[in-house]
Enzyme design. Sequence first.
Site, PDB file in Angstrom:
ATOM      1  N   GLU A  46       0.880  -1.172   0.000  1.00 23.28           N
ATOM      2  CA  GLU A  46       0.000   0.000   0.000  1.00 23.28           C
ATOM      3  C   GLU A  46       0.919   1.224   0.000  1.00 23.28           C
ATOM      4  O   GLU A  46       1.630   1.476   0.979  1.00 23.28           O
ATOM      5  CB  GLU A  46      -0.920  -0.044   1.221  1.00 23.28           C
ATOM      6  CG  GLU A  46      -1.722   1.222   1.455  1.00 23.28           C
ATOM      7  CD  GLU A  46      -2.473   1.713   0.212  1.00 23.28           C
ATOM      8  OE1 GLU A  46      -3.144   0.911  -0.455  1.00 23.28           O
ATOM      9  OE2 GLU A  46      -2.355   2.921  -0.091  1.00 23.28           O
ATOM     10  N   SER A  47       0.897   1.954  -1.128  1.00 26.61           N
ATOM     11  CA  SER A  47       1.897   3.005  -1.307  1.00 26.61           C
ATOM     12  C   SER A  47       1.818   4.100  -0.243  1.00 26.61           C
ATOM     13  O   SER A  47       2.850   4.636   0.168  1.00 26.61           O
ATOM     14  CB  SER A  47       1.776   3.618  -2.698  1.00 26.61           C
ATOM     15  OG  SER A  47       0.469   4.095  -2.921  1.00 26.61           O
ATOM     16  N   CYS A  77       4.102  -2.130  -8.640  1.00 33.26           N
ATOM     17  CA  CYS A  77       2.793  -1.743  -8.092  1.00 33.26           C
ATOM     18  C   CYS A  77       2.936  -0.568  -7.117  1.00 33.26           C
ATOM     19  O   CYS A  77       3.222   0.541  -7.563  1.00 33.26           O
ATOM     20  CB  CYS A  77       2.138  -2.956  -7.460  1.00 33.26           C
ATOM     21  SG  CYS A  77       0.362  -2.823  -7.456  1.00 33.26           S
ATOM     22  N   ARG A 106      -3.606   5.506  -8.962  1.00 36.22           N
ATOM     23  CA  ARG A 106      -3.279   4.419  -8.022  1.00 36.22           C
ATOM     24  C   ARG A 106      -4.144   3.179  -8.160  1.00 36.22           C
ATOM     25  O   ARG A 106      -3.677   2.069  -7.929  1.00 36.22           O
ATOM     26  CB  ARG A 106      -3.399   4.905  -6.581  1.00 36.22           C
ATOM     27  CG  ARG A 106      -2.232   5.719  -6.132  1.00 36.22           C
ATOM     28  CD  ARG A 106      -2.525   6.364  -4.796  1.00 36.22           C
ATOM     29  NE  ARG A 106      -2.670   5.399  -3.735  1.00 36.22           N
ATOM     30  CZ  ARG A 106      -3.541   5.508  -2.737  1.00 36.22           C
ATOM     31  NH1 ARG A 106      -4.370   6.508  -2.681  1.00 36.22           N
ATOM     32  NH2 ARG A 106      -3.581   4.604  -1.795  1.00 36.22           N
ATOM     33  N   ILE A 141      -3.093  -6.585  -8.969  1.00 32.88           N
ATOM     34  CA  ILE A 141      -3.796  -6.500  -7.682  1.00 32.88           C
ATOM     35  C   ILE A 141      -3.924  -5.027  -7.301  1.00 32.88           C
ATOM     36  O   ILE A 141      -2.918  -4.384  -6.998  1.00 32.88           O
ATOM     37  CB  ILE A 141      -3.015  -7.244  -6.567  1.00 32.88           C
ATOM     38  CG1 ILE A 141      -2.706  -8.683  -6.990  1.00 32.88           C
ATOM     39  CG2 ILE A 141      -3.800  -7.216  -5.256  1.00 32.88           C
ATOM     40  CD1 ILE A 141      -1.747  -9.408  -6.054  1.00 32.88           C
ATOM     41  N   ARG A 142      -5.118  -4.488  -7.340  1.00 32.20           N
ATOM     42  CA  ARG A 142      -5.347  -3.048  -7.082  1.00 32.20           C
ATOM     43  C   ARG A 142      -4.258  -2.225  -7.780  1.00 32.20           C
ATOM     44  O   ARG A 142      -3.599  -1.377  -7.189  1.00 32.20           O
ATOM     45  CB  ARG A 142      -5.366  -2.756  -5.566  1.00 32.20           C
ATOM     46  CG  ARG A 142      -6.519  -3.441  -4.837  1.00 32.20           C
ATOM     47  CD  ARG A 142      -6.588  -3.037  -3.368  1.00 32.20           C
ATOM     48  NE  ARG A 142      -5.372  -3.356  -2.647  1.00 32.20           N
ATOM     49  CZ  ARG A 142      -4.539  -2.458  -2.120  1.00 32.20           C
ATOM     50  NH1 ARG A 142      -4.802  -1.170  -2.206  1.00 32.20           N
ATOM     51  NH2 ARG A 142      -3.463  -2.849  -1.483  1.00 32.20           N
ATOM     52  N   HIS A 177       2.502  -7.703 -10.617  1.00 34.34           N
ATOM     53  CA  HIS A 177       3.322  -8.547  -9.741  1.00 34.34           C
ATOM     54  C   HIS A 177       3.804  -9.782 -10.494  1.00 34.34           C
ATOM     55  O   HIS A 177       3.170 -10.839 -10.414  1.00 34.34           O
ATOM     56  CB  HIS A 177       2.495  -9.004  -8.532  1.00 34.34           C
ATOM     57  CG  HIS A 177       2.085  -7.899  -7.629  1.00 34.34           C
ATOM     58  ND1 HIS A 177       2.852  -7.496  -6.555  1.00 34.34           N
ATOM     59  CD2 HIS A 177       1.009  -7.085  -7.651  1.00 34.34           C
ATOM     60  CE1 HIS A 177       2.258  -6.493  -5.945  1.00 34.34           C
ATOM     61  NE2 HIS A 177       1.140  -6.221  -6.587  1.00 34.34           N
ATOM     62  N   GLU A 179       6.402 -11.418  -9.638  1.00 33.98           N
ATOM     63  CA  GLU A 179       6.998 -12.304  -8.625  1.00 33.98           C
ATOM     64  C   GLU A 179       5.975 -13.305  -8.094  1.00 33.98           C
ATOM     65  O   GLU A 179       6.345 -14.347  -7.584  1.00 33.98           O
ATOM     66  CB  GLU A 179       7.628 -11.478  -7.488  1.00 33.98           C
ATOM     67  CG  GLU A 179       6.677 -10.849  -6.473  1.00 33.98           C
ATOM     68  CD  GLU A 179       5.890  -9.639  -6.974  1.00 33.98           C
ATOM     69  OE1 GLU A 179       6.059  -9.249  -8.154  1.00 33.98           O
ATOM     70  OE2 GLU A 179       5.101  -9.089  -6.186  1.00 33.98           O
TER      71      GLU A 179
END
Length: 202
Positions: A46-47, A77, A106, A141-142, A177, A179
Amino acid sequence: MVGVLALQGGVVEHVRAVESLGARAVKVRAPEDLEGIDALILPGGESSTVDRLCRTFGLFEPLQEAIRGGLPTLGTCAGLIMLSSGIEDPAPGQQSLGVLDVSVNRNAFGSQVASAEVDLPWLGPPSDVVNPGDHLKAAFIRAPEVTRTGEGVEVLARHGDAVVAVRQGSILGISFHPELMGDTTLHRLLLQDVARHPAQHG
Ligand code: GLN
């Protein structure tokens, strides 16, 4: 040695990806952890939380300085949001490092928690690591979208019309993502940047 910012979010998957390529990884939680690394990964999470923790732990300026100094960096992300020079829909008081000349939205792909998994065609230049015609495996993801790219920013991948992977010099920023999908293409590009610019960063 690859530093993985380890304040919040998907740290372990990046450590594993780096180690699976035979490189060493170290978790970065304090400014002194930046000493001696020759690449950096800013994971997803969450940035706005990562931003706040960076400032709490005195990492915000040291990170800016290291990345501006040419440290090869991969942001995924929330990490891409942290790197950006503009956030269209910031959380109250949210800041970004401003080292990558892009603007981001975002939560451009909605607020889904379950991931959307897609193959993204590679739009970047050919290299030993990846070539046009290859695909990246991506989990969204978001995820943020890159809504503006400055001069000198290359687009590496799009999801539909949306720009989701960019490069500016030795900074790689991606919305998704890899990874989580076992795709190490971007990690290998990061290590290639280290090999190209050795010894610049101590
Ligand atoms: N949209 C999230 C943010 O604002 C990022 C989500 C992620 O890193 N998976 O930080």
